[in-house]
Scaffold this active site. Sequence first.
Site, mmCIF file in Angstrom:
data_model
loop_
_atom_site.group_PDB
_atom_site.id
_atom_site.type_symbol
_atom_site.label_atom_id
_atom_site.label_comp_id
_atom_site.label_asym_id
_atom_site.label_seq_id
_atom_site.Cartn_x
_atom_site.Cartn_y
_atom_site.Cartn_z
ATOM 1 N NE ARG A 1 22.179 74.933 49.940
ATOM 2 C CZ ARG A 1 22.004 73.769 50.528
ATOM 3 N NH1 ARG A 1 22.770 72.764 50.219
ATOM 4 N NH2 ARG A 1 21.084 73.617 51.426
ATOM 5 C CG PHE B 1 25.606 68.822 38.675
ATOM 6 C CD1 PHE B 1 24.387 69.436 38.876
ATOM 7 C CD2 PHE B 1 26.626 69.037 39.582
ATOM 8 C CE1 PHE B 1 24.170 70.247 39.974
ATOM 9 C CE2 PHE B 1 26.420 69.862 40.699
ATOM 10 C CZ PHE B 1 25.183 70.463 40.884
ATOM 11 C CE LYS C 1 25.592 65.420 48.986
ATOM 12 N NZ LYS C 1 26.454 66.548 49.226
ATOM 13 N NE ARG D 1 22.888 73.015 43.058
ATOM 14 C CZ ARG D 1 21.819 72.316 43.423
ATOM 15 N NH1 ARG D 1 21.733 71.795 44.637
ATOM 16 N NH2 ARG D 1 20.829 72.126 42.576
ATOM 17 C CE LYS E 1 21.154 65.494 51.485
ATOM 18 N NZ LYS E 1 21.332 66.850 51.906
ATOM 19 N NE ARG F 1 16.309 69.724 52.113
ATOM 20 C CZ ARG F 1 17.593 69.960 51.824
ATOM 21 N NH1 ARG F 1 18.312 69.048 51.214
ATOM 22 N NH2 ARG F 1 18.149 71.090 52.153
ATOM 23 C CD GLU G 1 29.104 70.871 45.029
ATOM 24 O OE1 GLU G 1 28.003 71.311 44.609
ATOM 25 O OE2 GLU G 1 29.311 70.626 46.216
ATOM 26 C CD GLU H 1 25.185 63.796 38.007
ATOM 27 O OE1 GLU H 1 25.777 64.748 38.535
ATOM 28 O OE2 GLU H 1 24.179 63.938 37.308
HETATM 29 P P1 AMP Z 1 23.587 68.668 50.779
HETATM 30 O O1 AMP Z 1 24.399 69.938 50.736
HETATM 31 O O2 AMP Z 1 24.119 67.627 51.710
HETATM 32 O O3 AMP Z 1 22.101 68.956 50.926
HETATM 33 O O4 AMP Z 1 23.691 67.968 49.341
HETATM 34 C C1 AMP Z 1 23.249 68.576 48.182
HETATM 35 C C2 AMP Z 1 24.402 69.304 47.541
HETATM 36 O O5 AMP Z 1 25.340 68.408 46.981
HETATM 37 C C3 AMP Z 1 24.000 70.148 46.365
HETATM 38 O O6 AMP Z 1 23.481 71.382 46.769
HETATM 39 C C4 AMP Z 1 25.303 70.304 45.594
HETATM 40 O O7 AMP Z 1 25.984 71.450 46.067
HETATM 41 C C5 AMP Z 1 26.112 69.095 46.012
HETATM 42 N N1 AMP Z 1 26.461 68.175 44.909
HETATM 43 C C6 AMP Z 1 27.626 67.506 44.845
HETATM 44 N N2 AMP Z 1 27.695 66.731 43.762
HETATM 45 C C7 AMP Z 1 26.525 66.913 43.092
HETATM 46 C C8 AMP Z 1 26.005 66.365 41.881
HETATM 47 N N3 AMP Z 1 26.676 65.493 41.156
HETATM 48 N N4 AMP Z 1 24.745 66.760 41.522
HETATM 49 C C9 AMP Z 1 24.050 67.640 42.266
HETATM 50 N N5 AMP Z 1 24.508 68.198 43.407
HETATM 51 C C10 AMP Z 1 25.734 67.832 43.820
#
Ligand code: AMP
Length: 566
Positions: A268, A339, A248, A253, A420, A414, A298, A246
């Site tokens: 979040r 999502f 990102k 969140r 990601k 996690r 998101e 998907e």
């Molecule tokens: P990070 O904040 O770098 O740890 O990345 C994870 C975050 O990406 C999640 O907590 C979501 O807020 C965000 N996110 C963006 N797009 C998506 C998606 N398609 N599915 C899940 N999380 C997503």
Amino acid sequence: MLYSSLVEVFQQFESTTSRIRLTDIVSKLFKGSPINLLPVIIYMLIGKVFPSWDSRKLDVSGSTIFAALKQATGADNPTIIKAFKETGDIGSTAELIYKTKKPIALFSKQLTISDVYNGFVDIARVTGPGSRKKKERILLGLLNSASSSEVKYILRNVIGDMRHGVNEGIVEEAIAKAFQIPVDLVQRSYMIANDLGLVAQVAKNSGITGLKQLKLTIMRPIKPMLAQSVSDIKEALSEIKKPAFEWKLDGARAQIHKQKDKIKIFSRGTEDITQAFPEIVKSLKEGIVANEAILEGEIVAIDPLNSKPRPFQFVLRRFRRKYSVSELEKIIPVKLYLFDLLYLNRNSFLNKPFTERRNTLEKIIVQNPKIELTKLVITNEISVAQTMFNEAIEIGHEGLMIKDPNASYIPGIRGKKMLKVKAALETLDLAVIEADYGYGRKHKWLSSYALVAMDETSGKLVAVGRVFTGLSDEELEEITKKLKEIAIQEIGRSVIVRPEIVLEVGFGEIQKSPVYDSGFALRFPRIIAIREDLSLEDIDSLQKIKELYKRQTKAQSGAINQIKTP
Ligand code: AMP
């Protein structure tokens, strides 16, 4: 139950750092605690007052604590500052002062756990104009009845840092030990209830059977499932054979709870952010075809000129109260990309595979201009995923999320079931523990920040260096105001603060360093963003820093090999 008996247990922690010993002491405490007090004891033990789903806060500033301490004991500023310099901790400072200066209005009645807890609840209830004075008065009431050892832990509780090393992990193990329950069942129950106090109460009352019946509760947010980062799509495909890819999205969140015509949106960090997004609430009311549901998505800021996504800092501005919500709605329009589905009409979907959750989500959502489902492609072909990645970056998204189609939803963890991959270099989310005033043009702002990460093994915060570039004047103004609100103490041009502000920090390289107790330092650090959507619980771990350091060393030796190869 007297508060002094809880303090006696806290004092036992100070003589050990052994996890097994700490777990033993805590488990005995739980066995001996009356069932109605067990949740309160647990929250106090981990430096909280409320369960994780509850967004109430004490919000007591360092100056309020000092004012109450001064009033209670008659101690003057130099005495308090001297004690603080000696101990480095507000709780021990108060203990030291109480040893020589008894509270002026010492009451003969001994504090009970309920007295202290009710005091905290009263403090949290106070908001609005004049709240600082009101909070001070309630705190003073507690301090006036406290002994020197009690005051130490009351104040540590107020600032949310107990300093005894007992964290949520130890509490989970102690619940398991005290009530003979497998620890993984305790952990799973916590994920569902998001309330360690409730888990302990159910474990004590009705054991394994009771815990197995725990359910998600609508309108009580749970911790979101987190993603591990991978360096590229190839690595992602080696972890998950045929994943769902998907985009990102670069936003905030959102966990959405719907019950009949009532909608709540949680961040979040499980904070209620419903008020900030009225147009999304309205669209969700029209767009969700179900009586009760918990969804995830998101919230992304959209550029009104070209409909392209804007970086997430724009969404964060919607959380702030500088303009009215309706004004902000026009300046920063947003859109929700959904999502995941966690709950539907009294049924938890946590244990269902991702594909089933997603398929059901598609069935209950009617898309409208403000709500869309994320674009999703299931493939094991690297070229297909790579094209999707390039497309995502071109549009202005951060990269790709890679999800295991068969995985269940694991709150707060996690793991390797959701990955990601980003185009930009890795960043770290770190908490500020101290800030210094700048020089020259920046002299009126706190503009240099000492940063900490979480050492997951010891549960302690460890220093990783300082950062002093990256913020605009407007942001400097704002962060200075916030830092002053959470200040514990000012020493010269430095302000020690409660570790509540999270900065996302970019850097050139991670280096080994004997200077900081993490053992690492960041080279060329710069602030990417003030992460108002994150709290201390979300900061990156020392373990992640070690992992990034390893990855970086591997990449560097790979590059050297390439240079060497003719
Ligand atoms: P990070 O904040 O770098 O740890 O990345 C994870 C975050 O990406 C999640 O907590 C979501 O807020 C965000 N996110 C963006 N797009 C998506 C998606 N398609 N599915 C899940 N999380 C997503």
